[in-house]
Design an enzyme around this catalytic site. Structure first.
Site, PDB file in Angstrom:
ATOM      1  CG  HIS A   1       0.972  -6.816   4.903  1.00  0.00           C
ATOM      2  ND1 HIS A   1       1.187  -6.411   6.204  1.00  0.00           N
ATOM      3  CD2 HIS A   1       1.206  -5.732   4.142  1.00  0.00           C
ATOM      4  CE1 HIS A   1       1.544  -5.134   6.210  1.00  0.00           C
ATOM      5  NE2 HIS A   1       1.558  -4.697   4.967  1.00  0.00           N
TER       6      HIS A   1
ATOM      7  CB  ALA B   1      -0.942   0.000   1.201  1.00  0.00           C
TER       8      ALA B   1
ATOM      9  CB  CYS C   1       4.094   3.313   9.782  1.00  0.00           C
ATOM     10  SG  CYS C   1       3.265   1.957   8.985  1.00  0.00           S
TER      11      CYS C   1
ATOM     12  CB  SER D   1      -1.906  -3.513   1.724  1.00  0.00           C
ATOM     13  OG  SER D   1      -0.772  -4.170   2.237  1.00  0.00           O
TER      14      SER D   1
END
Ligand code: PMP
Length: 397
Positions: free
Chosen positions: A208, A77, A338, A206
């Site tokens: 995952h 992503a 993140c 994304s």
């Protein structure tokens, strides 16, 4: 090399989900044998690889209501968000549409490209939020000017699970030519998300986050704006040159299978996760633990503006750092993976008006397909034990 997996109960699904065994089964033969290069169409290996990629592209397209040729595989992503925003930048400039509307609760992989675009001459307006963390259709539309060329708003927030009213925003910009980008990394497979119904121009996905492999994602780009996208990387002719590079066949096949499964189990799974969410709180209530949910909550109005699998929860006067130390046997986080390592108060909670102290008393618990009732009871028990111990220590001090 083998990864020593801790025996902890996993409560960090928003950061990454485990691979569904059915996805692993699809990927294993492709990893075990050489799968060929999906662009080498002159030989049978390449042709076989292309068939695998084509099927996966259809599966990804189908789950979001897109056409296969509107799916561009990326490394995840982060890359998809960068490609969407940086890729449309030049076109917006050529059109004199250098104004962009977004929100402060976006993921860093949207905020950082937007910061780069600001340095590059674009003007970005960040819409005010409702205190429950939701973007508000009217507030977003208030920011739109005749120079606005792009709106980028996430479907589901990765820290709070709050769902944004994308349909209200879309309705307000119908027929204006404003390009609508949605980061749907936390939405796909969790809530119905259909790019055709919603009228979205670009959407970020994304693997995952939906029980697929790490290292692959996709950008959906509506057919008629593809010609306006400038690639970020320059290379061969793969994927119409919009995203060149040899396609990772096994990862893509896994992503496709993850989408197929997600489409199958959307409705029943949401109710099951909602029950787990309720169970966790009931366990805390039963033990007399005080807490507050950050962001829109169930029952706040008739529409459920949150996904049940992400819970951002504040324990007043209990630092989240202490909980990370004291809660036994649970893998959880204090916010987005993140940004958590910077140990700064969350930019999302800050944008919602929480103080730095309140933010530092908040943790994110996220769960999913493999979480059982027993897991939730054990996690609640670990939190209760830790909070009681911390409170006893504080009282004794
Ligand atoms: N957007 C959102 C909303 C996310 O939650 C994440 C992952 N935390 C990303 C983008 C980045 O995803 P990836 O890890 O696939 O690069």
């Amino acid at each position: 090399m083998s990864l020593q997996m801790p025996q902890h109960i996993y409560m960090d699904y928003a950061a990454s989900t485990q691979l569904d065994p059915r996805v692993a089964d699809v990927m294993a033969p492709l990893l075990g044998q050489f799968s060929g290069n999906a662009s080498s169409m002159q030989n049978p290996h390449g042709q076989a690889a292309k068939r695998v990629v084509d099927q996966a592209r259809e599966q990804v397209a189908q789950v979001i209501g897109a056409l296969p040729e509107e799916i561009f595989f990326t490394s995840g992503a982060t890359e998809a968000n960068n490609l969407a925003l940086m890729g449309i930048s030049e076109y917006l400039k050529q059109q004199g549409k250098t104004h962009i509307v977004s929100s402060r609760t976006e993921h860093a992989s949207v905020l950082m490209p937007l910061a780069q675009m600001q340095r590059d001459g674009h003007d970005v307006a960040f819409s005010d939020l409702l205190s429950c963390g939701m973007a508000d259709g009217a507030l977003v539309l208030n920011e739109v000017t005749p120079q606005t060329g792009l709106i980028s708003i996430q479907a589901v927030n990765n820290e709070t699970g709050v769902i944004n009213p994308l349909d209200e925003i879309r309705d307000g910009i119908k027929d204006t030519g404003v390009i609508f980008h949605v980061d749907a990394a936390q939405a796909m497979g969790k809530i119905p998300f259909n790019v055709s119904d919603l009228g979205v121009d670009m959407a970020t996905l994304s693997a995952h986050k939906v029980y697929g492999p790490q290292g692959v994602g996709a950008l959906y780009i509506r057919k008629d704006i593809q010609r306006h996208i400038m690639p970020m990387m320059h290379g061969g002719g793969q994927q119409g040159m919009i995203r060149p590079g040899t396609l990772p066949v096994a990862l893509i096949a896994g992503f496709g299978e993850a989408c197929r499964i997600a489409a199958d189990c959307l409705s029943g799974e949401r109710q099951r996760l909602e029950n787990l969410n309720t169970l966790f709180r009931a366990e805390l209530d039963h033990a007399g633990i005080g807490y507050k949910i950050n962001g829109h909550d169930y029952g706040d109005d008739s529409r459920n503006w949150r996904v049940p699998n992400i819970m951002n929860i504040r324990f007043p006067e209990i630092e989240n750092e202490w909980l990370l130390e004291a809660v036994d046997g649970v893998s959880f986080s204090t916010g987005s993976a993140c940004s958590a390592h910077g140990n700064k108060p969350s930019h999302v909670l800050d944008a919602m008006g929480l103080s730095a102290q309140e933010s530092n008393e908040s943790v994110r618990l996220s769960f999913g397909r493999f979480t059982t009732e027993e897991d939730i009871k054990q996690v609640a028990q670990s939190f209760v034990t830790a909070i009681n111990a911390i409170t006893a220590l504080a009282d004794a001090a």
